[in-house]
Scaffold this active site. Structure first.
Site, PDB file in Angstrom:
ATOM      1  N   HIS A 108       0.795  -1.234   0.000  1.00  0.00           N
ATOM      2  CA  HIS A 108       0.000   0.000   0.000  1.00  0.00           C
ATOM      3  C   HIS A 108       0.825   1.281   0.000  1.00  0.00           C
ATOM      4  CE1 HIS A 108       1.037   0.039   4.233  1.00  0.00           C
ATOM      5  NE2 HIS A 108       0.618   1.277   4.290  1.00  0.00           N
TER       6      HIS A 108
HETATM    7  C1  UD1 Z   1      -2.266   5.595   5.966  1.00  0.00           C
HETATM    8  C2  UD1 Z   1      -0.960   6.109   6.588  1.00  0.00           C
HETATM    9  C3  UD1 Z   1       0.131   5.059   6.453  1.00  0.00           C
HETATM   10  C4  UD1 Z   1      -0.324   3.723   6.973  1.00  0.00           C
HETATM   11  C5  UD1 Z   1      -1.628   3.331   6.302  1.00  0.00           C
HETATM   12  C6  UD1 Z   1      -2.156   2.025   6.790  1.00  0.00           C
HETATM   13  C7  UD1 Z   1      -0.489   8.512   6.461  1.00  0.00           C
HETATM   14  C8  UD1 Z   1       0.298   9.550   5.770  1.00  0.00           C
HETATM   15  N1  UD1 Z   1      -0.474   7.299   5.923  1.00  0.00           N
HETATM   16  O1  UD1 Z   1      -2.044   5.467   4.577  1.00  0.00           O
HETATM   17  O2  UD1 Z   1       1.259   5.465   7.172  1.00  0.00           O
HETATM   18  O3  UD1 Z   1       0.657   2.764   6.709  1.00  0.00           O
HETATM   19  O4  UD1 Z   1      -2.587   4.355   6.561  1.00  0.00           O
HETATM   20  O5  UD1 Z   1      -3.352   1.687   6.203  1.00  0.00           O
HETATM   21  O6  UD1 Z   1      -1.111   8.798   7.467  1.00  0.00           O
HETATM   22  N2  UD1 Z   1      -9.575   4.741   2.100  1.00  0.00           N
HETATM   23  C9  UD1 Z   1     -10.744   4.036   2.157  1.00  0.00           C
HETATM   24  N3  UD1 Z   1     -11.241   3.728   3.395  1.00  0.00           N
HETATM   25  C10 UD1 Z   1     -10.639   4.081   4.549  1.00  0.00           C
HETATM   26  C11 UD1 Z   1      -9.441   4.812   4.471  1.00  0.00           C
HETATM   27  C12 UD1 Z   1      -8.922   5.126   3.248  1.00  0.00           C
HETATM   28  O7  UD1 Z   1     -11.330   3.689   1.149  1.00  0.00           O
HETATM   29  O8  UD1 Z   1     -11.148   3.757   5.632  1.00  0.00           O
HETATM   30  C13 UD1 Z   1      -8.987   5.063   0.778  1.00  0.00           C
HETATM   31  C14 UD1 Z   1      -9.280   6.448   0.295  1.00  0.00           C
HETATM   32  O9  UD1 Z   1      -9.491   6.377  -1.072  1.00  0.00           O
HETATM   33  C15 UD1 Z   1      -8.008   7.201   0.573  1.00  0.00           C
HETATM   34  C16 UD1 Z   1      -6.952   6.117   0.402  1.00  0.00           C
HETATM   35  O10 UD1 Z   1      -7.591   4.911   0.837  1.00  0.00           O
HETATM   36  O11 UD1 Z   1      -7.855   8.267  -0.296  1.00  0.00           O
HETATM   37  C17 UD1 Z   1      -5.712   6.337   1.230  1.00  0.00           C
HETATM   38  O12 UD1 Z   1      -6.035   6.560   2.607  1.00  0.00           O
HETATM   39  P1  UD1 Z   1      -5.098   7.536   3.491  1.00  0.00           P
HETATM   40  O13 UD1 Z   1      -5.607   7.585   4.876  1.00  0.00           O
HETATM   41  O14 UD1 Z   1      -4.899   8.807   2.771  1.00  0.00           O
HETATM   42  O15 UD1 Z   1      -3.691   6.853   3.458  1.00  0.00           O
HETATM   43  P2  UD1 Z   1      -3.234   5.328   3.542  1.00  0.00           P
HETATM   44  O16 UD1 Z   1      -2.655   4.966   2.236  1.00  0.00           O
HETATM   45  O17 UD1 Z   1      -4.313   4.466   4.099  1.00  0.00           O
END
Ligand code: UD1
Length: 368
Positions: free
Chosen positions: A207
């Protein structure tokens, strides 16, 4: 007098770190813990499932911030968290790990004169293109209590001018949680559900933006997985970020062509722990999984250029190899041939880290 402590969670890797700390705080009549969930992760499978699996209490406060760019997400957490802090006025804010919620809540707290405790302090990849590296460095700079998982962290902090009197080597709270749930995870039916047998499959997670946000990198890793799955079935619970990028880049077909590469939705804590425990090998770019596989004694191949958790390489089962397909295949086959690292347990990864952290917080706060 009660010490009021706000414990912050935001994203998936935070939940298993805060659970043993909140549990431990509840054993002390002079501590009043509250749990704040920023809502950085919000899906059933990225959040709620973990609260259920880990027996975490329902958050006292839910900020509902959701996804967004780094600035937007961090800013929204700050605005909402400040409002809550002004209302609740805790003595200490505890943050864990390195996600955007970690730095956002630390920054709000320190400016309101609330002491900040950072759990998992001092880890450094020395790769500033990782958003987490920025979050780690800045959080450590403004923390009043820094709790570390490995000794090298103290050197990293000293180099950055942090007063070592604030730094405490307390061990790894994520491992507290793993050891506590190891037995109950055995009851998970996940191996049966996915039709795999112990030691006859590999487990994949992916991821990091550096691996999944670039089409070429993601395609190359999928090529490597396609080769590996010809010899070893692979289970791949797909993170929402990765799911989205597979669609955006039109790579879903590539995945479907690999018959033994089984994609699933993100899994709960207990199912995933059981899958790790019985895997032949784990291929990942996660931070936490490098640590968990070390404790479980399962060979781990980290598809990154660096790690902020060097103890997992030094004494554990981890190797860090980058994302070149040839290396991924070569190292997977080496493990299949019986040459995986065995490893030993890092110091203080013994299930008692939360006890040590709460002891320090309690003593220091009561003697103020
Ligand atoms: C975040 C953390 C990362 C951690 C990871 C674990 C930061 C900078 N990054 O990254 O360190 O390793 O979490 O999972 O804080 N989304 C969903 N559902 C959710 C959450 C996210 O669909 O419940 C999707 C959304 O499209 C979002 C994308 O995932 O835009 C990324 O989520 P985001 O919280 O921005 O970062 P992660 O890649 O999850």
């Amino acid at each position: 007098m009660k010490i009021k402590i706000a414990n912050v969670v935001g994203a998936r890797p935070n939940f298993m770190k805060i659970a043993p700390i909140v549990d431990e705080m509840k054993k002390h009549h002079d501590i009043e813990p509250i749990l704040v969930h920023t809502g950085q992760h919000y899906d059933q499978v990225m959040s709620k499932l973990f609260f259920d699996d880990l027996g975490l209490p329902k958050p006292d406060i839910y900020l509902g911030v959701g996804s967004g760019g780094h600035g937007t997400q961090t800013g929204k957490v700050m605005m909402e968290f400040e409002r809550v802090m002004l209302e609740h006025k805790p003595d200490v804010v505890v943050v864990v790990g390195d996600v955007n919620s970690t730095i956002a809540c630390s920054l709000v707290a320190v400016k309101l004169g609330i002491r900040v405790a950072h759990v998992e302090a001092g880890l450094r990849s020395y790769d500033r293109t990782m958003p987490e590296e920025i979050n780690r460095m800045l959080t450590d700079q403004i923390s009043d209590y820094l709790f570390t998982t490995e000794r090298l962290a103290h050197q990293n902090l000293q180099r950055e001018g942090v007063d070592l009197a604030k730094v405490f080597f307390t061990g790894n709270v994520m491992i507290d949680t793993l050891l506590q749930h190891r037995e109950s995870a055995e009851n998970s039916p996940i191996l049966h559900d996915l039709a795999v047998a112990p030691k006859q499959y590999g487990l994949v997670t992916l991821h990091r933006p550096s691996n999944v946000d670039h089409k070429e990198n993601l395609a190359k890793i999928l090529d490597a997985l396609t080769t590996v799955q010809q010899r070893l079935p692979l289970i791949f619970p797909v993170h929402p970020r990765t799911r989205k990028m597979l669609q955006v880049f039109g790579l879903e077909e590539k995945v479907q062509q690999a018959a033994n590469l089984k994609l699933t939705d993100p899994l709960g804590y207990l199912d995933f722990l059981k899958l790790m425990t019985h895997a032949k090998l784990v291929l990942t770019d996660s931070g936490g999984i490098q640590e968990e596989t070390t404790v479980l004694g399962i060979p781990c191949i980290t598809m990154r250029e660096n790690t902020e958790r060097p103890i997992t390489v030094e004494v554990g089962t981890n190797i860090v190899i980058g994302n070149a397909p040839d290396r991924i295949v070569e190292e997977s086959f080496r493990i299949l041939a019986g040459h995986g690292k065995k490893g030993t347990l890092p110091e203080l990864w013994d299930g008692h880290a939360a006890e040590r952290i709460v002891r320090v917080l309690r003593e220091k706060e009561l003697s103020r």
